[in-house]
Each structure stands twice: as C-alpha cells, then as structure tokens.
Scaffold this motif. Structure first.
Motif, PDB file in Angstrom:
ATOM      1  N   THR A 104      -1.197  -1.360  -3.922  1.00 29.91           N
ATOM      2  CA  THR A 104      -2.819  -1.021  -3.091  1.00 29.91           C
ATOM      3  C   THR A 104      -2.655   0.736  -2.848  1.00 29.91           C
ATOM      4  N   ARG A 157      -4.311   4.219  -1.675  1.00 30.00           N
ATOM      5  CA  ARG A 157      -5.170   4.742  -0.587  1.00 30.00           C
ATOM      6  C   ARG A 157      -5.705   5.994  -0.899  1.00 30.00           C
ATOM      7  N   SER A 193      -9.840   2.126  -0.529  1.00 26.53           N
ATOM      8  CA  SER A 193      -8.597   1.322  -0.814  1.00 26.53           C
ATOM      9  C   SER A 193      -8.689   0.702  -2.262  1.00 26.53           C
ATOM     10  N   PRO A 198       0.942  -1.226   0.122  1.00 29.21           N
ATOM     11  CA  PRO A 198       0.084   0.104   0.009  1.00 29.21           C
ATOM     12  C   PRO A 198       0.911   1.223  -0.253  1.00 29.21           C
ATOM     13  N   SER A 238      -7.099  -1.827  -5.178  1.00 29.55           N
ATOM     14  CA  SER A 238      -6.300  -2.691  -5.534  1.00 29.55           C
ATOM     15  C   SER A 238      -6.055  -2.775  -7.273  1.00 29.55           C
TER      16      SER A 238
END
Length: 481
Positions: free
Chosen positions: A135, A137, A127, A2, A129
């Motif tokens: 990832t 945010r 979030s 992320p 993908s």
C-alpha cells in the motif's frame, strides 16, 4: 504493508487514460509536481478498447464502401475484406495492448506513475494498492483529480455471468468475427459495431428498444444508417427489448434470446451496448462524504461541488458532462489551468468561454459516429432546442446535390442541418449525415463556439468542388426560404 510516510505531491491524478494524462501534463507544465495512479494500462479505455481499436476496425469498412461506388474502382474492391489484415491493423493501433510507449511518454513529461488501484483516503489523501500487495500512501498539497472514466453498463438480466456477453471491450478486441452476433442497443457503440462486424463477415441482428437508431441525434441520421445497415445485410429491429437470454448447446456455444414481442433469436455472441456507468464504485468516495458508484457532479471549473473546499476535481466520463474522449481532454486542459491558478493564489476567470470554464460541455459538444454514412454533430438538435425553449430556424440541405459530393461518391446520399438562433443570428447546432462528413465538424464547432454572425459566414468561401460547399448552400437555402 502501507508505507510509513506518505509521498507528497502538488497534484494526484487517479486514472492514466487520455483525460488523466492531459490533466497531469497541464499541471506539470505549470510547475506542479504530479503523480498519475493507474490500475490497468496507461493510456486508458480509448487507446485499447474504444476509440483507437474501434476506428481501426471501421476505417477499412468505410473506405471500401466509398471506393465500391467510385467508377473504375468497383472491380478492385469487389472482394471481401481481408479480415486477418484488418484485425492485425486493429492490434497495431491498440499497441498490442502494451503500454510501454505510454509509460515512456509519462516519464518524458516529468510525471511520476504509480501502478495500482487508487482510492481516496480523506481530504487530499490517496491510498494505492499495488500489484505487489503493498500500500502506497500519497498526499496532495493542492488537488486530487479523479479521472477514472466509465465502463459498460449491463442490463439486470438473470444469468449474466453464464451468458458471457460482450461489452464494448470484447467488441473491439475480439480475435475473430462471430458467425452470428446479436447487438442490443441503438446508440453509437451499437451502430458502429454493427457496421464493423457485419462488414467483417458476421450476420448481425441489431435490437433497438427505441423506434429508430441514434435516438440522441436528428432523426434523419438514424434513418440513413438504418438504410445502409439493412442494405449490407444486417437485421435491424425496432421497438423490441430482451426479456431473457441464455446459452444453450454443448459448451454453451449458442446464445438464445427471447424478445418482448415473443420472438426468439439465436447467435454465437451477444453484445450489450446499453449505456455507461461511472468507475467510482471502489475509489474511496465514502471517505469524503460521497456515495460510491455515483457520477461526480462538478461545476464548470470541474471542481466536485459536493465536497467542501476546492481540492477535489472530477474530469472526463466520471462527471457525466460529456462522454467523449476529446471532450474529456478539453475538460482536462480547463482543470489543469484551474488547478494551476488556484495553486498560485490567482482568482479564477469563470466567465463564458473563459480559460477556467468548460463552457463547451454545454454549448458545443462535437461527436462523430463512424458508420456508413458518417454522422457528425455539434450543439443542439431540434428536439433539444425545443426542450430548452430556444427559438431557432431549421435549415436543411441535401448534400448529394453538391458537385463535391458527387465527386466523392456518385450515388451520394446525405443531409445537412443547421439551427440558427433567431434572436442572436448565430449557429447553435449542426448535424451532417453522409460519407466523409466528419471533416465538416470542426468548421461547425468553430462557428458555434466563436458565435460567428450568420451574415459573416457568407464571407467564408468554400473551395469548389468540396463537400464543405454545403455551408454556402445552407446559407442560400435560408436566404431563399
């Protein structure tokens, strides 16, 4: 991995179909920084697997049906349709399932686009993908709008994976007509795809659990469509359901279906047009206290009612208010105005027919079924009026009596119905069935949303000879009854 810090925007929109694009367009125009999140093609279901490709398949079918009944044109349109040309046109209308044009528009409108599967991750958090396995945010200052739409709902039959059924996606993107096609479902998708593929060379068997087609419309609409489908060669059956379905033969090239009446029918493919379900199963609803897979209930401002605060919106099919692309885009315009007003700290105007209320979802939802004949409706049906306890006058007219209809097609078969509220003396529902009636729908929608007094409609003079003259004939019928 992320990203360490979230990217912050004023508005995050999950879903870049027509609805999401319109929300983003309205909030961006209001000066709010906006990002779209999309896991498939920008442009959504309508552009690639629904409205655009289905109407591209149906347009030549309906035009040929009309032309074949016009004196002097019978011989010119007597040959079968050029299937390859029709499918090539369908491909063009679907942009060959390439979204470069949509992406270019998104960028030109000043909207950011993040590719990937977006999920809520708590209040004002999303979030994503990405296809690259990362990832991303995102955080919203003001609003998150869920515009993920709906998908085809399949019945709970065993062996569905091995059956390899069509849904609306396969029905609109098929590369060739199957020799034999079973269609399960009496609604809009079922009858439109029966109309298209029967005309393109398939032998269609249409199975309806109800005793008639288009059960949510006035009964005469389904009766006229049934008549024309049978004349075209389709096998239309009522009061039956599928008990079992499986593939047989070498390579499973034949579908074998056992019906509730005990009969067995076979085909090369089977289309289930049996309803829609919300695309909400894997979008993080549990992180904000909602149940994954549920429809998202909203108030008229499109704010999700079960989530505290006024930051989460559900727009389009996913809220189940009115499952039409045009209605979702209408909701998007309302939601965009609501989000912008709240961001500026303004008080909402949520009165009936106000800028911040999607009143039309309840009062005046227009829809067209592109069959032969076309079905166009808006507002209440007789059944709905009775269920709601509304006292209405029902006025019918045979459209085939109009000079404009006979000019359109000498053997014109069609019917018009309007419902007039006895107390308020305004139109609250209208249904038209017949070739070319789709273009009557906007006038009916204006009459209902504008609450035009019936006596004022006498002064809206229709041109002669056009099918729109049906409005005058309906008023005369009501006066003389």
């Amino acid at each position: 991995m992320p990203t360490e810090h979230p990217h912050t925007y004023d508005v995050i929109v999950i879903g870049a179909g027509p609805v999401g694009e319109n929300v983003a367009d309205r909030t961006t125009a209001a000066g709010l920084s906006t990002v779209l999140v999309e896991s498939e093609l920008a442009g959504g279901e309508c552009s690639y697997w629904a409205c655009e490709p289905s109407k591209a398949l149906l347009r030549p079918v309906l035009l040929r049906a009309d032309a074949a009944h016009v004196p002097g044109l019978e011989a010119a349109v007597g040959q079968p349709l050029d299937v390859e040309a029709v499918l090539a046109h369908r491909n063009r209308m679907s942009a060959d399932w390439n979204d470069d044009g949509q992406v270019e528009w998104i960028k030109s409108a000043g909207i950011d686009l993040v590719r990937g599967h977006g999920r809520l991750a708590g209040e004002r958090e999303v979030s994503v993908s990405t296809p690259e396995g990362e990832t991303v945010r995102l955080r919203a200052r003001h609003a998150v709008a869920v515009c993920t739409g709906s998908s085809a709902a399949l019945p709970p039959l065993p062996g569905m994976t091995e059956l390899r059924p069509w849904t609306s996606r396969e029905a609109t993107s098929a590369k060739r007509p199957p020799q034999r096609l079973i269609i399960v479902g009496a609604g809009v998708v079922g009858v439109e795809m029966a109309t298209a593929w029967q005309a393109l060379g398939s032998r269609v068997t249409l199975l309806a659990r109800e005793h008639g087609l288009l059960p949510r419309h006035e009964p005469f609409a389904g009766e006229l469509v049934t008549e024309r489908l049978r004349e075209a060669g389709a096998d239309v059956r009522f009061d039956v359901s599928v008990v079992t379905a499986h593939r047989t033969g070498d390579g499973g090239d034949e579908v074998r279906v056992t019906l509730s009446d005990g009969e067995v029918v076979t085909a090369d493919d089977i289309l289930f047009a049996t309803g829609r379900s919300p695309r909400s199963q894997d979008i993080g609803l549990d992180t904000v206290g909602l149940q994954p897979g549920d429809w998202l209930a909203t108030d008229d401002s499109l704010t999700v009612t079960a989530v505290p605060g006024t930051w989460l919106y559900a727009v389009g099919d996913v809220n189940r208010r009115a499952l039409f692309t045009h209605q979702g885009k209408y909701q998007a315009r309302v939601a965009g105005a609501v989000i912008a007003a709240r961001a500026r700290g303004e008080r909402l105007d949520t009165g009936r027919w106000s800028p911040h209320s999607s009143t039309a979802d309840v009062e005046a939802v227009p829809g067209v079924v592109f069959t032969d004949p076309e079905i166009a409706s808006v507002g209440l049906t007789v059944r709905e009026a009775a269920r709601a306890g509304r006292d209405v006058e029902v006025v019918d007219y045979d459209i085939g009596h109009l000079a404009g209809a006979v000019q359109y097609r000498p053997d014109y078969r069609g019917r018009a119905r309007v419902l007039v509220d006895r107390e308020r003396q305004v139109v609250v529902g209208a249904t038209f069935a017949g070739p070319g009636v789709a273009e009557l729908l906007y006038s009916a929608t204006v009459a209902i949303t504008g609450e035009v007094p019936v006596e004022r409609l006498w002064h809206a003079v229709p041109a002669f000879p056009t099918i729109s003259e049906v409005w005058l004939r309906l008023l005369e019928t009501r006066r003389d009854s």
